[in-house]
Design a protein around this motif. Structure first.
Motif, PDB file in Angstrom:
ATOM      1  N   PHE A  61       0.829  -0.842  -0.265  1.00 51.41           N
ATOM      2  CA  PHE A  61      -0.366   0.067   0.036  1.00 51.41           C
ATOM      3  C   PHE A  61       1.192   1.166  -0.237  1.00 51.41           C
ATOM      4  O   PHE A  61       0.488   1.977  -0.147  1.00 51.41           O
ATOM      5  N   HIS A  62       2.187   0.877   0.057  1.00 54.70           N
ATOM      6  CA  HIS A  62       3.236   2.421   0.854  1.00 54.70           C
ATOM      7  C   HIS A  62       3.899   1.933  -0.166  1.00 54.70           C
ATOM      8  O   HIS A  62       4.859   0.682   0.561  1.00 54.70           O
ATOM      9  N   GLY A  63       4.717   3.033  -0.518  1.00 55.81           N
ATOM     10  CA  GLY A  63       6.164   2.911  -1.181  1.00 55.81           C
ATOM     11  C   GLY A  63       7.434   2.910  -1.036  1.00 55.81           C
ATOM     12  O   GLY A  63       7.800   1.316  -1.446  1.00 55.81           O
ATOM     13  N   MET A  64       7.221   2.733   0.345  1.00 58.07           N
ATOM     14  CA  MET A  64       8.459   1.737   1.216  1.00 58.07           C
ATOM     15  C   MET A  64       8.557   0.141   1.443  1.00 58.07           C
ATOM     16  O   MET A  64       9.608   0.144   2.088  1.00 58.07           O
ATOM     17  N   GLU A  65       7.398  -0.203   1.284  1.00 58.44           N
ATOM     18  CA  GLU A  65       6.900  -0.961   2.023  1.00 58.44           C
ATOM     19  C   GLU A  65       7.102  -2.606   1.193  1.00 58.44           C
ATOM     20  O   GLU A  65       6.180  -3.554   0.874  1.00 58.44           O
ATOM     21  N   TRP A  66       7.451  -2.395  -0.305  1.00 56.95           N
ATOM     22  CA  TRP A  66       7.347  -3.264  -0.753  1.00 56.95           C
ATOM     23  C   TRP A  66       8.096  -4.981  -0.614  1.00 56.95           C
ATOM     24  O   TRP A  66       7.724  -5.364  -1.646  1.00 56.95           O
ATOM     25  N   PHE A 206      -1.029  -5.857   4.138  1.00 54.94           N
ATOM     26  CA  PHE A 206       0.265  -6.339   4.041  1.00 54.94           C
ATOM     27  C   PHE A 206       1.092  -5.001   4.398  1.00 54.94           C
ATOM     28  O   PHE A 206       0.893  -4.092   3.501  1.00 54.94           O
ATOM     29  N   HIS A 207       1.477  -4.648   5.642  1.00 53.90           N
ATOM     30  CA  HIS A 207       2.400  -3.066   5.842  1.00 53.90           C
ATOM     31  C   HIS A 207       3.790  -3.704   6.632  1.00 53.90           C
ATOM     32  O   HIS A 207       4.331  -4.915   6.628  1.00 53.90           O
ATOM     33  N   SER A 208       4.769  -3.025   6.341  1.00 49.87           N
ATOM     34  CA  SER A 208       5.986  -2.907   6.884  1.00 49.87           C
ATOM     35  C   SER A 208       6.306  -1.340   8.326  1.00 49.87           C
ATOM     36  O   SER A 208       5.281  -0.632   7.170  1.00 49.87           O
ATOM     37  N   GLN A 209       6.405  -1.153   9.210  1.00 50.39           N
ATOM     38  CA  GLN A 209       7.103  -2.571   9.808  1.00 50.39           C
ATOM     39  C   GLN A 209       6.689  -2.177  11.320  1.00 50.39           C
ATOM     40  O   GLN A 209       6.360  -1.915  11.818  1.00 50.39           O
TER      41      GLN A 209
HETATM   42 ZN   LIG Z   1       1.529   1.059   5.176  1.00 45.81          ZN
END
Ligand SMILES: [Zn+2]
Length: 298
Positions: A61-66, A206-209
């Motif tokens: 969902f978020h750019g850095m969370e690949w 799913f996201h991080s972190q």
């Molecule tokens: Zn996220």
């Protein structure tokens, strides 16, 4: 095993395409569809396998969370190999799983944001200039318009907006700006449309972190969701959490729970500073694989 040179590299558009191409070659029973396009016109593919009750996984969902994409594609590869060879996965006969389950995976719901975070503003096409103007491209989480996809769903919208105001977030930004209205962005619209048209028994975002699992949204969470959340937390060793502050409302999981009154989970994989490094893939995957398989069949 997927091509290691690609699996252990940032999951940009080219690498995702290569990994998915490999999966389709290896597993002819894997199906591909397209749920929509991003603001910059990038395809948003979905892969699915099996028959019966449907479970949804959505990554990045978020750019850095690949790294979420890599964990789930790797899971898919190892699981499908066991299905193909009629073997066992975490002690479960793999080809039995998909007799009454269809797993649908959206490997990357924010392809423009991921591309910006990895390759910079130039990958935002006609939005390049506005991304530069907004700034913070190396820490980019939003889509190409500077709208945070996971704050763009119609759940607790008013509360979210007033919280944004309080925090001085009033315009497009690299993170946490929810947009002018719910589903204003093509990425969130595509995902909402998919869920309205498909009856998923549960969804995992799913996201991080943080090594946490969020399960509730207001009074809308079905009782079974807490029990399922406890099981997922137990299996992964992640903490079962309830959100606070700006994490309340506007999220995909929140909207899914409120709209369908079915279990929805946000899984924050790994621990460290985003973007999590590819060297963490093995550790995160090993810790999550049992939880992932149970999240399909429970
Ligand atoms: Zn996220």
């Amino acid at each position: 095993m997927l091509d290691k040179r690609i699996l252990y590299a940032p999951a940009d558009e080219e690498n995702r395409r290569a990994l998915m191409g490999e999966l389709f070659l290896k597993y002819p029973f894997l199906r591909k569809s397209c749920i929509g396009e991003s603001l910059c016109g990038r395809e948003i593919p979905m892969v699915s396998v099996g028959e019966g009750r449907k479970v949804l996984f959505v990554c990045a969902f978020h750019g850095m969370e690949w790294l979420t994409t890599l964990v789930i594609l790797r899971f898919l590869d190892e699981l499908l190999e066991k299905v193909y060879k009629k073997g066992f996965f975490c002690g479960i006969r793999a080809n039995m799983i998909f007799r009454d389950r269809m797993l649908c995976v959206v490997p990357c719901i924010n392809p423009d944001g991921v591309e910006i975070a990895i390759h910079g503003a130039k990958s935002a096409g006609e939005y390049c200039e506005s991304v530069c103007r907004i700034g913070g491209e190396s820490r980019w989480q939003a889509n190409a318009a500077g709208v945070d996809i996971n704050h763009n769903f119609n759940a607790g919208w008013k509360a979210l907006k007033s919280l944004e105001m309080k925090n001085g977030i009033t315009a497009p930004a690299p993170t946490r700006y929810g947009g002018m209205s719910p589903e204003s962005e093509p990425e969130s619209r595509a995902l909402a449309r998919l869920c309205r048209n498909t009856s998923f028994i549960r969804a995992l975002a799913f996201h991080s972190q943080g090594e946490e699992i969020y399960w509730s949204f207001g009074d809308y969470s079905p009782e079974i969701a807490r029990l399922q959340g406890e099981l997922l937390a137990e299996l992964s060793g992640y903490k079962l959490s309830e959100p606070d502050g700006l994490a309340v409302g506007g999220g995909f999981k929140d909207w899914f729970v409120e709209t369908f009154n079915r279990p929805g989970f946000t899984v924050e994989i790994g621990r460290g500073e985003n973007p999590l490094q590819v060297s963490m893939l093995d550790g995160i995957y090993e810790r999550l694989k049992q939880m992932l398989i149970i999240s399909i069949i429970m």
